[in-house]
Write a protein that holds these residues in place. Structure first.
Motif: not given
Length: 104
Positions: A20-36, A61-69
């Motif tokens: 969960d994330i507070d302080g912003v509203s997530v519009e979409s999630a994509y990319g990073g190691a999750a998509t790869e 390892g060390r990854h960008t897990l996901v990007e949040l717009e």
């Protein structure tokens, strides 16, 4: 666009995640190691989750897990991630630590 990159450093392979994330509203999630690695990613305004229907994993390892717009929330003083669940291929929880909240 406002993009937040969510990073992960893990000594174990990751088969799924949710947070969960507070302080912003997530519009979409994509990319990073999750998509790869073929994960299905789903996001609501506050919760993001990812997993693979085929049993794929994210390697240790060390990854960008996901990007949040995201969209800012006007009265937010900080952005915080909490309620984090990361699982291994057997569905067991992996112990995690989070970073500090940060000011937008």
């Amino acid at each position: 666009k406002n993009i937040i990159e969510i990073a992960i450093v893990s000594s174990e392979v990751v088969a799924g995640f949710q947070f969960d994330i507070d302080g912003v509203s997530v519009e979409s999630a994509y990319g990073g190691a999750a998509t790869e690695n073929g994960f299905m990613i789903s996001a609501s305004s506050t919760t993001t989750l990812g997993f693979s229907l085929s049993g794929a994993t994210i390697p240790a390892g060390r990854h960008t897990l996901v990007e949040l717009e995201v969209s800012p929330i006007n009265d937010a003083y900080s952005i915080c991630i909490h309620g984090i669940v990361v699982s291994d291929p057997s569905g067991n929880a992996i112990d995690i630590e989070t970073g500090e909240c940060w000011a937008p």
